[in-house]
Motif scaffolding. Sequence first.
Motif, PDB file in Angstrom:
ATOM      1  N   TYR A  19      57.223  26.352  33.811  1.00 17.56           N
ATOM      2  CA  TYR A  19      57.443  27.498  34.234  1.00 17.56           C
ATOM      3  C   TYR A  19      57.974  27.016  36.260  1.00 17.56           C
ATOM      4  O   TYR A  19      58.824  28.236  36.329  1.00 17.56           O
ATOM      5  N   PHE A  20      57.423  26.106  35.981  1.00 16.09           N
ATOM      6  CA  PHE A  20      58.216  25.104  37.364  1.00 16.09           C
ATOM      7  C   PHE A  20      59.520  24.235  37.272  1.00 16.09           C
ATOM      8  O   PHE A  20      59.139  23.195  36.778  1.00 16.09           O
ATOM      9  N   LEU A  25      58.859  21.100  42.956  1.00 14.73           N
ATOM     10  CA  LEU A  25      58.001  21.813  43.247  1.00 14.73           C
ATOM     11  C   LEU A  25      57.482  21.606  42.114  1.00 14.73           C
ATOM     12  O   LEU A  25      56.103  21.511  42.219  1.00 14.73           O
ATOM     13  N   TYR A  26      57.663  21.029  40.849  1.00 15.80           N
ATOM     14  CA  TYR A  26      56.572  20.731  39.855  1.00 15.80           C
ATOM     15  C   TYR A  26      55.446  19.152  40.080  1.00 15.80           C
ATOM     16  O   TYR A  26      54.946  19.500  39.424  1.00 15.80           O
ATOM     17  N   SER A  75      45.389  28.345  43.225  1.00 17.11           N
ATOM     18  CA  SER A  75      45.968  28.983  44.224  1.00 17.11           C
ATOM     19  C   SER A  75      45.317  29.631  45.270  1.00 17.11           C
ATOM     20  O   SER A  75      46.140  29.174  46.447  1.00 17.11           O
ATOM     21  N   ASN A 102      54.466  27.862  49.673  1.00 18.80           N
ATOM     22  CA  ASN A 102      55.349  28.020  48.306  1.00 18.80           C
ATOM     23  C   ASN A 102      54.455  27.642  47.238  1.00 18.80           C
ATOM     24  O   ASN A 102      54.549  28.340  46.094  1.00 18.80           O
ATOM     25  N   GLY A 106      53.988  30.383  44.037  1.00 21.90           N
ATOM     26  CA  GLY A 106      54.569  30.356  43.155  1.00 21.90           C
ATOM     27  C   GLY A 106      52.709  30.272  41.811  1.00 21.90           C
ATOM     28  O   GLY A 106      52.761  30.944  40.900  1.00 21.90           O
ATOM     29  N   THR A 109      51.319  33.377  40.462  1.00 22.95           N
ATOM     30  CA  THR A 109      52.104  34.489  40.306  1.00 22.95           C
ATOM     31  C   THR A 109      52.185  33.671  39.123  1.00 22.95           C
ATOM     32  O   THR A 109      52.617  34.814  38.318  1.00 22.95           O
ATOM     33  N   LEU A 110      51.732  32.844  38.487  1.00 18.70           N
ATOM     34  CA  LEU A 110      52.052  32.254  37.367  1.00 18.70           C
ATOM     35  C   LEU A 110      51.064  33.240  36.109  1.00 18.70           C
ATOM     36  O   LEU A 110      51.239  33.013  35.004  1.00 18.70           O
TER      37      LEU A 110
END
Length: 306
Positions: A19-20, A25-26, A75, A102, A106, A109-110
């Motif tokens: 997903y990332f 970001l990953y 998160s 951020n 993310g 939301t995941l």
Amino acid sequence: MERCGEMIEAELRSSLQNYFHMTKLYEHAILCLENKLQESMLLGKMTVLHYRMFGGTDHEDIYRVAAAAEMMMLSLDIIDDIQDKDNEKMVWNQFPPEIALNIGIGLLTLPVEMILSTSFPPERKLQAARVLSQEVLIAINGQMRDLFNDIHTEEDYMIMVSQKSAALLVAASMLGTVLATGEWIEGVKLYTEELGIAAQIKNDIRDLLNWDHKNDFVNRKKTLPTLYLLQSVSDKDRWIVDYYEGRLLFEDIMQRKSEIESLIESTGTLLYTSVRMKTHYYRYLELIEQLNVEPHWKEQMLAFAE
């Protein structure tokens, strides 16, 4: 439960890969995850245990749901540290705050996407996703109380802890429960709340005495130990109250660390809060004993409180 940690870790890593997609970001999220993997993964293990305890079949996707619970916790840890501006040793606090925020958004939301991507029956997936969303919203309400430090009595503190800390354990336990049974079992909520409250009081006792990182006295945080301390000091030690109410600065009390520690001891603050912690712990044990499950499941539930 032998392979539980390994399976949860594998799902956490694969979910970030799936997903990332943006490389930075990953890469940053993986660094945050590496910090998380140093912990016990209590929430994920609670999810798996409740699923099995209530008769869930040998379904490999339960580990993805357990990973979703851990992702939720990671998160909220990141977002909480950004808000509180503390715990600088964590890797996400080495990032610029906008980057850390951020990543936190993310990761928050995941988890729902992870739950919905499993092969559980659609109605149970939706129920589990709803449980997660509801308990996160409860925790956000508790966090707002904490951010405003809007805690004046022990009752206020218990409400905040029930919302902020206990709600996350409730979410993890109930994810496994609803996927196994299709039902919200109120007894699960009750004993999980008791465990969450006991754990938070234990953390607050630790943070009262921790002068290196998150010291609740220095940060003027209203917790069960600090509330009791403020109510117990004599007139000659009212400078502690003055500090908490902003009439003294940290520079005015920074040389009085040994005095603070002596007052914590002489007022019985640690004794009182330890007794309160054990009260919730023993209530948790009582409620576990009332569970209508096989003894070996009770033994595993009791092990979580050790």
